[in-house]
Design an enzyme around this catalytic site. Structure first.
Site, mmCIF file in Angstrom:
data_model
loop_
_atom_site.group_PDB
_atom_site.id
_atom_site.type_symbol
_atom_site.label_atom_id
_atom_site.label_comp_id
_atom_site.label_asym_id
_atom_site.label_seq_id
_atom_site.Cartn_x
_atom_site.Cartn_y
_atom_site.Cartn_z
ATOM 1 N N GLU A 277 0.867 -1.092 0.055
ATOM 2 C CA GLU A 277 0.135 -0.077 0.027
ATOM 3 C C GLU A 277 0.924 1.162 0.110
ATOM 4 O O GLU A 277 0.593 2.433 -0.379
ATOM 5 C CB GLU A 277 -0.841 -0.049 1.318
ATOM 6 N N HIS A 280 1.639 2.244 -3.620
ATOM 7 C CA HIS A 280 0.446 2.788 -4.346
ATOM 8 C C HIS A 280 0.495 4.314 -3.775
ATOM 9 O O HIS A 280 0.373 5.123 -4.485
ATOM 10 C CB HIS A 280 -0.863 2.491 -3.842
ATOM 11 N N GLU A 306 -0.827 -0.550 -9.822
ATOM 12 C CA GLU A 306 -0.558 -1.823 -9.225
ATOM 13 C C GLU A 306 1.134 -2.076 -9.228
ATOM 14 O O GLU A 306 1.670 -2.805 -8.554
ATOM 15 C CB GLU A 306 -1.494 -3.117 -9.801
HETATM 16 MG MG MG Z 1 -2.803 -3.124 -4.796
#
Ligand code: MG
Length: 506
Positions: A277, A280, A306
């Protein structure tokens, strides 16, 4: 002639065209509403009292409606912009992104969207129950209705060749079934052969005693906080909370949030979830500041997003260099690690275990789970397979791909929430994200000594590279074009295969 000063100004002004400026202005209320919606969604997962769900659903549905109504304010100016020539790349990007949003909101009639949202709520409730009882039959009629709605949406959106193209485009602009077929047909046989070698030569363990060690939640909270600090994520623009399903959201470029969860043992799940995360989050934190509040001040696509999380999670986080960097910190927080060395931690982080559950899959087996779902979605849409045939086809394919067979539907066809929520077309972006991460690995090593940089815990050069190649553009270019620009070639699954061969076989 322009004075020195105005040349300078022109250089920094990304949107000189007055019509584009007008579009950017008119986009702002839409953005503010969309981000408010995102904040309510974050709050729902992190803070909301249980009984708040009904009223929250009402408020969010109303807000979503306002988002849609507000976008219509840009349409007249957008039409004018369509006739402009001589736009720079950023300006073209603004027009393209607004056309992309407009297509979705104007081609799908509001009553069809509403029908889908209602069905999604109902189907998700039924799916949860069905999964608990491992009873696909009770979910099947709702899934059939959902497939019918998705097909109608595809018809409204319009497509060439395959209705799935229309749905794929909603997550991955301009990417098609042909692209994904080409990717999976290269990936699957290559992964099969790597996996076979790794298994037969016992190169990586399938389980490790550390997974049974229990941890105190607070200790792992400390680990995760120290990891985000190590990655250089600015504290004043970022926060981390707990939720059942880990995710990242951003309210603005300076307000990026991730969540993680704590299950009491097998700490790598939480820790690598946090790194994922954070990957991201780093993307959102690094999108070019001058693009903020414009239609292109967002990530390029779902797969590009991603690719960032998978690059940090797997290629950086699961490397030997990273393990040696973080072992002292891990031992400092988690007492039970005292009896294990770097090598053991590396083995634990890189277990290879063909398994039934996608979210628990490792680097080598993950894409099999996605290939299976992609193929089924595509076939369901054109009637090549019926919903009633899903459980048996699922189980046979798992047997063929990974040599494991679900005992029941809960650990098979019912494991993911995506279909009940209507997210058809999302799954293949996971694999494309992995492929793009492989392309980053391939290219970044021309410019950076990756291993040494990681070992030293100096992540600034890596982040600067990602900024230069990807982050700074936001959504200026559609994903295929950005791939060519950043890596000098189109989507190339060979790069991921080469990375996996290098890591697992050499
Ligand atoms: Mg992801």
């Amino acid at each position: 002639m322009l004075s020195q000063e105005s040349v300078q100004e022109q250089k920094t002004d990304l949107f000189p065209n007055p019509t584009i400026r007008e579009l950017n202005e008119k986009y702002k209320p839409f953005l503010a509403l969309a981000r408010s919606h995102a904040l309510l969604e974050w709050d729902l997962e992190v803070n909301m009292p249980e009984k708040g769900s009904t009223s929250r659903g009402f408020i969010m549905a109303q807000l979503a409606l306002l988002v849609q109504i507000n976008l219509a304010n840009v349409y007249p100016t957008l039409e004018k912009a369509g006739t402009l020539t001589d736009l720079n790349d950023y300006e073209k990007g603004v027009v393209r992104m607004l056309e992309y949003h407009k297509k979705f909101f104007t081609r799908i009639p509001p009553n069809l969207l509403e029908e889908e949202q209602k069905l999604a709520v109902e189907a998700t409730v039924v799916w949860r129950e069905a999964r608990k009882k491992s009873d696909f039959k009770s979910f099947q009629p709702l899934l059939e209705k959902m497939i019918d709605i998705k097909l109608r949406e595809a018809e409204k959106l319009g497509y060439e060749k395959h209705p799935y193209n229309a749905l794929l485009d909603l997550y991955e602009e301009q990417v098609t079934v042909d692209d994904m077929d080409a990717m999976f047909s290269r990936l699957i046989p290559a992964l099969k052969s790597i996996l076979e070698k790794v298994r037969s030569e016992n190169r990586f363990v399938s389980s490790h005693p550390i997974e049974l060690e229990s941890y105190e939640t607070q200790s792992l909270v400390n680990v995760n906080r120290r990891l985000t600090e190590l990655l250089g994520i600015p504290k004043d623009r970022f926060r981390m909370d707990i939720s059942t399903h880990p995710f990242m959201t951003n309210i603005s470029r300076d307000d990026v949030r991730i969540t993680t969860r704590y299950e009491g043992k097998d700490f790598a799940k939480s820790t690598f979830g946090t790194i994922h995360e954070s990957g991201h989050g780093i993307y959102e934190l690094q999108i070019e500041e001058k693009l903020e509040y414009t239609p292109i001040g967002v990530a390029a696509s779902t797969a590009f997003h991603e690719s960032q999380s998978r690059f940090w999670e797997n290629i950086v986080g699961r490397s030997k260099a990273f393990v040696s960097l973080v072992t002292p910190m891990l031992k400092d927080e988690l007492n039970f690690l005292g009896k294990y060395n770097d090598e053991e931690l590396y083995k634990y982080f890189n277990r290879v275990r063909p398994s039934l559950i996608r979210v628990e899959a490792d680097e080598l087996t993950y894409n099999f789970h996605i290939a299976l779902r992609y193929d089924l979605e595509k076939k369901l849409l054109v009637g090549d397979i019926r919903a009633s045939e899903l459980p048996s086809t699922w189980n046979e394919t798992m047997q063929d791909y990974l040599g494991v067979k679900p005992e029941n539907d809960a650990e098979g066809v019912l494991q993911d929430i995506h279909w009940s929520g209507g997210s058809f077309g999302y799954f293949p972006t996971y694999s494309l994200g992995n492929v793009l991460a492989g392309m980053i690995w391939h290219n970044i090593r021309n410019d950076i000594e990756l291993d040494k940089t990681i070992r030293n815990g100096d992540f600034a050069p890596i982040k600067a590279w990602l900024y230069e190649k990807i982050h700074k553009y936001g959504a200026t270019y559609p994903p295929k074009e950005l791939t060519k620009r950043s890596f000098g070639e189109s989507f190339n699954p060979d790069r991921l295969v080469q990375y996996l061969e290098w890591k697992y076989l050499s």
